[in-house]
Design a protein around this motif. Structure first.
Motif, PDB file in Angstrom:
ATOM      1  N   ARG A   8      56.458   6.940 108.963  1.00  0.00           N
ATOM      2  CA  ARG A   8      57.644   7.303 108.200  1.00  0.00           C
ATOM      3  C   ARG A   8      58.157   8.666 108.665  1.00  0.00           C
ATOM      4  O   ARG A   8      57.403   9.536 109.064  1.00  0.00           O
ATOM      5  CB  ARG A   8      57.347   7.320 106.717  1.00  0.00           C
ATOM      6  N   VAL A   9      59.453   8.811 108.616  1.00  0.00           N
ATOM      7  CA  VAL A   9      60.099  10.054 109.018  1.00  0.00           C
ATOM      8  C   VAL A   9      60.093  10.990 107.817  1.00  0.00           C
ATOM      9  O   VAL A   9      60.535  10.623 106.732  1.00  0.00           O
ATOM     10  CB  VAL A   9      61.539   9.780 109.492  1.00  0.00           C
ATOM     11  N   PRO A  12      64.499  12.384 106.499  1.00  0.00           N
ATOM     12  CA  PRO A  12      65.297  11.169 106.713  1.00  0.00           C
ATOM     13  C   PRO A  12      66.513  11.363 107.615  1.00  0.00           C
ATOM     14  O   PRO A  12      66.891  10.464 108.349  1.00  0.00           O
ATOM     15  CB  PRO A  12      65.733  10.774 105.300  1.00  0.00           C
ATOM     16  N   ARG A  15      66.066  10.506 111.427  1.00  0.00           N
ATOM     17  CA  ARG A  15      65.786   9.145 111.895  1.00  0.00           C
ATOM     18  C   ARG A  15      66.686   8.734 113.066  1.00  0.00           C
ATOM     19  O   ARG A  15      66.225   8.207 114.063  1.00  0.00           O
ATOM     20  CB  ARG A  15      65.925   8.145 110.757  1.00  0.00           C
ATOM     21  N   ASN A  19      65.534   7.803 116.906  1.00  0.00           N
ATOM     22  CA  ASN A  19      65.839   6.509 117.524  1.00  0.00           C
ATOM     23  C   ASN A  19      66.585   6.684 118.840  1.00  0.00           C
ATOM     24  O   ASN A  19      66.298   5.995 119.821  1.00  0.00           O
ATOM     25  CB  ASN A  19      66.645   5.626 116.572  1.00  0.00           C
TER      26      ASN A  19
END
Length: 65
Positions: A8-9, A12, A15, A19
């Motif tokens: 989990r990042v 947030p 993210r 990616n």
């Protein structure tokens, strides 16, 4: 089997950047990633993407010393 995904990042908002970084690294080593699940990659392909990401992070850190 329970899903124990600990990837989990913590921030947030990061993210999308992570990616994008992953996609760039995959392209540099010649691995084609698709959005979402990439469970069809071989261990070698996944390792080369992760290794390239680490290599770029270390280079960035060393430049900023």
């Amino acid at each position: 089997m329970a899903n124990n995904n600990n990837n989990r990042v913590l921030v947030p908002q990061a993210r999308e950047g992570l990616n994008r970084f992953k996609m760039e690294s995959a392209q540099e080593v010649g691995v084609t990633l698709k959005d979402g699940y990439n469970g069809d990659l071989t261990s070698r392909q996944a390792g080369s993407v992760g290794g390239q990401m680490v290599k770029k992070m270390v280079e960035s850190y060393e430049r900023n010393l």
